[in-house]
Design a protein around this motif. Structure first.
Motif, PDB file in Angstrom:
ATOM      1  N   LEU A   1       0.732  -1.539   0.058  1.00 51.39           N
ATOM      2  CA  LEU A   1      -0.064  -0.209   0.556  1.00 51.39           C
ATOM      3  C   LEU A   1       1.104   0.445   0.297  1.00 51.39           C
TER       4      LEU A   1
ATOM      5  N   LEU B   1      -1.459  -3.983  -6.972  1.00 51.58           N
ATOM      6  CA  LEU B   1      -2.715  -4.336  -6.168  1.00 51.58           C
ATOM      7  C   LEU B   1      -3.354  -5.497  -6.422  1.00 51.58           C
TER       8      LEU B   1
ATOM      9  N   ALA C   1      -6.969  -1.224  -0.757  1.00 48.48           N
ATOM     10  CA  ALA C   1      -5.773  -1.393  -1.274  1.00 48.48           C
ATOM     11  C   ALA C   1      -6.796  -0.972  -2.490  1.00 48.48           C
TER      12      ALA C   1
END
Length: 252
Positions: A132, A159, A172
Protein backbone atom coordinates in the motif's frame (compact mmCIF):
# COMPACT_ATOMS: atom_id res chain seq x y z
CA UNK A 1 10.13 -13.33 25.16
CA UNK A 2 12.59 -13.09 22.25
CA UNK A 3 10.02 -14.00 19.58
CA UNK A 4 9.20 -11.83 16.58
CA UNK A 5 5.52 -11.91 17.54
CA UNK A 6 6.30 -10.14 20.81
CA UNK A 7 8.09 -7.41 18.85
CA UNK A 8 5.05 -7.00 16.57
CA UNK A 9 2.82 -6.73 19.63
CA UNK A 10 4.99 -4.11 21.33
CA UNK A 11 5.37 -1.90 18.25
CA UNK A 12 1.79 -2.16 17.02
CA UNK A 13 0.51 -1.45 20.53
CA UNK A 14 2.48 1.79 20.42
CA UNK A 15 1.09 2.66 17.01
CA UNK A 16 -2.43 1.90 18.22
CA UNK A 17 -1.98 4.29 21.16
CA UNK A 18 -1.44 7.09 18.64
CA UNK A 19 -4.18 6.16 16.19
CA UNK A 20 -6.82 5.64 18.86
CA UNK A 21 -6.85 9.35 19.71
CA UNK A 22 -5.38 11.82 17.20
CA UNK A 23 -6.53 14.98 18.99
CA UNK A 24 -3.69 17.46 19.36
CA UNK A 25 -3.72 17.20 23.17
CA UNK A 26 -3.39 13.41 23.02
CA UNK A 27 -0.63 13.55 20.41
CA UNK A 28 1.26 16.13 22.44
CA UNK A 29 1.41 13.82 25.44
CA UNK A 30 2.81 11.00 23.30
CA UNK A 31 5.42 13.17 21.57
CA UNK A 32 7.00 13.62 25.00
CA UNK A 33 7.28 9.89 25.62
CA UNK A 34 10.79 8.75 26.56
CA UNK A 35 12.45 5.41 27.24
CA UNK A 36 13.11 4.67 30.93
CA UNK A 37 16.29 3.27 32.37
CA UNK A 38 14.48 0.20 33.72
CA UNK A 39 12.95 -0.75 30.36
CA UNK A 40 14.08 -3.61 28.14
CA UNK A 41 15.64 -2.83 24.73
CA UNK A 42 12.37 -3.75 23.00
CA UNK A 43 10.38 -1.48 25.31
CA UNK A 44 12.83 1.33 24.55
CA UNK A 45 12.44 0.82 20.81
CA UNK A 46 8.65 0.83 21.22
CA UNK A 47 8.70 4.05 23.26
CA UNK A 48 10.76 5.95 20.66
CA UNK A 49 8.69 4.45 17.86
CA UNK A 50 5.44 5.55 19.50
CA UNK A 51 6.84 9.06 19.82
CA UNK A 52 7.82 8.99 16.13
CA UNK A 53 4.33 8.04 15.00
CA UNK A 54 2.85 10.76 17.22
CA UNK A 55 5.18 13.34 15.66
CA UNK A 56 4.19 12.19 12.18
CA UNK A 57 0.51 12.54 13.00
CA UNK A 58 1.27 15.98 14.41
CA UNK A 59 2.74 17.01 11.05
CA UNK A 60 6.37 17.12 12.13
CA UNK A 61 8.26 14.51 10.05
CA UNK A 62 11.67 15.90 11.05
CA UNK A 63 10.99 15.28 14.75
CA UNK A 64 9.55 11.87 13.82
CA UNK A 65 12.77 10.95 12.04
CA UNK A 66 14.82 11.98 15.07
CA UNK A 67 12.71 9.69 17.24
CA UNK A 68 13.20 6.86 14.74
CA UNK A 69 16.95 7.43 14.86
CA UNK A 70 16.84 7.11 18.64
CA UNK A 71 14.81 3.91 18.32
CA UNK A 72 17.36 2.52 15.85
CA UNK A 73 20.15 2.93 18.41
CA UNK A 74 18.56 0.12 20.42
CA UNK A 75 18.30 -2.33 17.51
CA UNK A 76 21.70 -4.05 18.05
CA UNK A 77 20.54 -5.05 21.55
CA UNK A 78 17.48 -6.92 20.31
CA UNK A 79 17.36 -10.67 19.61
CA UNK A 80 17.70 -11.38 15.89
CA UNK A 81 14.02 -12.19 15.30
CA UNK A 82 12.90 -9.01 17.02
CA UNK A 83 15.53 -6.89 15.27
CA UNK A 84 14.24 -7.99 11.85
CA UNK A 85 10.70 -6.94 12.78
CA UNK A 86 11.79 -3.64 14.29
CA UNK A 87 13.99 -2.75 11.31
CA UNK A 88 11.07 -3.34 8.97
CA UNK A 89 8.63 -1.26 11.03
CA UNK A 90 11.09 1.60 11.44
CA UNK A 91 11.87 1.59 7.70
CA UNK A 92 8.19 1.75 6.79
CA UNK A 93 7.64 4.60 9.23
CA UNK A 94 10.66 6.46 7.89
CA UNK A 95 9.35 6.03 4.35
CA UNK A 96 6.01 7.41 5.50
CA UNK A 97 7.82 10.49 6.80
CA UNK A 98 9.70 10.94 3.53
CA UNK A 99 6.41 10.75 1.68
CA UNK A 100 5.03 13.48 3.95
CA UNK A 101 7.97 15.63 2.87
CA UNK A 102 7.42 14.74 -0.80
CA UNK A 103 10.79 12.98 -0.96
CA UNK A 104 9.39 10.21 -3.10
CA UNK A 105 12.60 8.84 -4.55
CA UNK A 106 14.25 8.52 -1.14
CA UNK A 107 11.17 6.78 0.25
CA UNK A 108 11.09 4.40 -2.70
CA UNK A 109 14.66 3.36 -2.03
CA UNK A 110 13.70 2.25 1.48
CA UNK A 111 11.16 -0.16 -0.02
CA UNK A 112 13.38 -1.63 -2.72
CA UNK A 113 14.63 -4.45 -0.53
CA UNK A 114 11.13 -5.41 0.60
CA UNK A 115 8.89 -5.36 -2.47
CA UNK A 116 9.48 -8.43 -4.69
CA UNK A 117 11.65 -7.44 -7.63
CA UNK A 118 11.08 -8.34 -11.26
CA UNK A 119 7.76 -10.18 -10.80
CA UNK A 120 5.02 -7.72 -9.84
CA UNK A 121 2.42 -10.45 -10.41
CA UNK A 122 3.74 -12.20 -7.29
CA UNK A 123 3.00 -10.48 -3.98
CA UNK A 124 3.70 -11.88 -0.55
CA UNK A 125 0.55 -11.80 1.56
CA UNK A 126 2.43 -10.47 4.58
CA UNK A 127 3.82 -7.55 2.55
CA UNK A 128 0.57 -5.54 2.56
CA UNK A 129 2.05 -2.50 4.36
CA UNK A 130 4.84 -2.21 1.78
CA UNK A 131 2.35 -2.81 -1.02
CA UNK A 132 0.00 0.00 0.00
CA UNK A 133 2.83 2.41 0.75
CA UNK A 134 4.41 1.57 -2.60
CA UNK A 135 1.15 2.47 -4.34
CA UNK A 136 0.94 5.76 -2.46
CA UNK A 137 4.52 6.55 -3.48
CA UNK A 138 3.72 5.76 -7.10
CA UNK A 139 0.79 8.16 -7.00
CA UNK A 140 3.03 10.83 -5.45
CA UNK A 141 5.49 10.89 -8.38
CA UNK A 142 5.25 14.24 -10.20
CA UNK A 143 3.51 13.68 -13.52
CA UNK A 144 6.25 15.52 -15.40
CA UNK A 145 8.99 13.17 -14.22
CA UNK A 146 10.14 10.27 -16.43
CA UNK A 147 9.06 7.52 -14.02
CA UNK A 148 5.40 7.89 -13.12
CA UNK A 149 3.79 5.74 -15.84
CA UNK A 150 6.06 2.78 -15.09
CA UNK A 151 5.59 3.25 -11.33
CA UNK A 152 1.80 3.44 -11.71
CA UNK A 153 1.71 0.31 -13.87
CA UNK A 154 3.92 -1.69 -11.51
CA UNK A 155 1.90 -0.65 -8.45
CA UNK A 156 -1.40 -1.39 -10.22
CA UNK A 157 -0.23 -4.88 -11.18
CA UNK A 158 0.84 -5.65 -7.62
CA UNK A 159 -2.42 -4.35 -6.16
CA UNK A 160 -4.50 -6.23 -8.71
CA UNK A 161 -2.80 -9.45 -7.64
CA UNK A 162 -3.39 -8.58 -3.99
CA UNK A 163 -7.12 -7.85 -4.33
CA UNK A 164 -7.66 -11.04 -6.32
CA UNK A 165 -6.65 -12.88 -3.12
CA UNK A 166 -8.08 -10.32 -0.66
CA UNK A 167 -11.19 -8.93 -2.39
CA UNK A 168 -12.48 -7.17 0.74
CA UNK A 169 -9.46 -4.87 1.14
CA UNK A 170 -11.15 -1.49 0.66
CA UNK A 171 -7.92 0.52 1.03
CA UNK A 172 -6.21 -1.50 -1.70
CA UNK A 173 -9.19 -1.09 -4.06
CA UNK A 174 -9.27 2.67 -3.47
CA UNK A 175 -5.58 3.02 -4.32
CA UNK A 176 -6.05 0.79 -7.34
CA UNK A 177 -8.85 3.03 -8.57
CA UNK A 178 -6.56 6.06 -8.42
CA UNK A 179 -3.83 4.18 -10.28
CA UNK A 180 -6.18 3.07 -13.06
CA UNK A 181 -7.32 6.68 -13.44
CA UNK A 182 -3.71 7.79 -13.89
CA UNK A 183 -3.18 5.00 -16.42
CA UNK A 184 -6.22 6.15 -18.44
CA UNK A 185 -8.24 3.01 -17.67
CA UNK A 186 -11.58 4.59 -16.69
CA UNK A 187 -13.67 1.41 -16.56
CA UNK A 188 -11.15 -0.38 -14.37
CA UNK A 189 -11.00 2.73 -12.18
CA UNK A 190 -14.78 2.74 -11.73
CA UNK A 191 -14.83 -0.97 -10.99
CA UNK A 192 -12.09 -0.58 -8.34
CA UNK A 193 -13.93 2.38 -6.81
CA UNK A 194 -17.14 0.34 -6.69
CA UNK A 195 -15.30 -2.61 -5.12
CA UNK A 196 -13.93 -0.26 -2.44
CA UNK A 197 -17.46 0.91 -1.66
CA UNK A 198 -18.77 -2.66 -1.51
CA UNK A 199 -15.91 -3.73 0.75
CA UNK A 200 -16.95 -0.98 3.16
CA UNK A 201 -20.54 -2.25 3.14
CA UNK A 202 -21.88 0.49 0.85
CA UNK A 203 -23.65 -1.77 -1.66
CA UNK A 204 -25.89 1.07 -2.85
CA UNK A 205 -22.80 3.12 -3.66
CA UNK A 206 -21.17 0.23 -5.49
CA UNK A 207 -24.32 -0.35 -7.56
CA UNK A 208 -24.62 3.35 -8.36
CA UNK A 209 -21.01 3.51 -9.60
CA UNK A 210 -21.39 0.39 -11.75
CA UNK A 211 -24.66 1.54 -13.28
CA UNK A 212 -23.14 4.94 -14.01
CA UNK A 213 -20.29 3.26 -15.90
CA UNK A 214 -22.78 1.27 -17.98
CA UNK A 215 -24.55 4.49 -18.98
CA UNK A 216 -21.28 6.26 -19.71
CA UNK A 217 -19.74 3.55 -21.91
CA UNK A 218 -22.64 2.55 -24.17
CA UNK A 219 -20.49 1.78 -27.23
CA UNK A 220 -17.32 0.15 -25.89
CA UNK A 221 -14.43 -1.10 -27.98
CA UNK A 222 -13.22 -4.69 -27.68
CA UNK A 223 -10.98 -4.06 -24.64
CA UNK A 224 -13.62 -1.99 -22.86
CA UNK A 225 -16.25 -4.65 -23.60
CA UNK A 226 -14.28 -7.20 -21.59
CA UNK A 227 -13.89 -4.81 -18.66
CA UNK A 228 -17.60 -3.95 -18.78
CA UNK A 229 -18.48 -7.63 -18.76
CA UNK A 230 -16.53 -8.07 -15.54
CA UNK A 231 -18.24 -5.00 -14.09
CA UNK A 232 -21.66 -6.35 -15.14
CA UNK A 233 -20.96 -9.59 -13.33
CA UNK A 234 -20.03 -7.74 -10.16
CA UNK A 235 -23.06 -5.45 -10.51
CA UNK A 236 -25.41 -8.44 -10.59
CA UNK A 237 -23.72 -9.90 -7.49
CA UNK A 238 -24.10 -6.61 -5.60
CA UNK A 239 -27.74 -6.28 -6.66
CA UNK A 240 -28.49 -9.80 -5.41
CA UNK A 241 -26.75 -9.10 -2.14
CA UNK A 242 -28.57 -5.79 -1.72
CA UNK A 243 -31.95 -7.46 -2.35
CA UNK A 244 -31.14 -10.19 0.16
CA UNK A 245 -30.16 -7.59 2.73
CA UNK A 246 -33.41 -5.70 2.13
CA UNK A 247 -35.43 -8.91 2.63
CA UNK A 248 -33.55 -9.71 5.81
CA UNK A 249 -34.17 -6.21 7.16
CA UNK A 250 -37.88 -6.49 6.31
CA UNK A 251 -38.27 -9.81 8.10
CA UNK A 252 -36.92 -8.51 11.39
Amino acid sequence: DASSMWAWHALMSGRARVLMDTRSVALESLTGLQARADQSPLESVAAHFTRAVAWQRSGNPAAAQQALNEAAQWLPRLPTAQRVVAERVLALTAAEGLLQRQQVEEAQRLLQGVLPAGRPSVVRVEARPELLLGARLALAWPEGSPRPAAAWSDAATRLQTHVSVHPHDAAAWALLSSLWQRLDQPIRAVRADAEAAAALGDLAGAIDRAEGARRRFRQPDAAAFIELSVLDSRLKAWQRQWQEDMRDDGSR
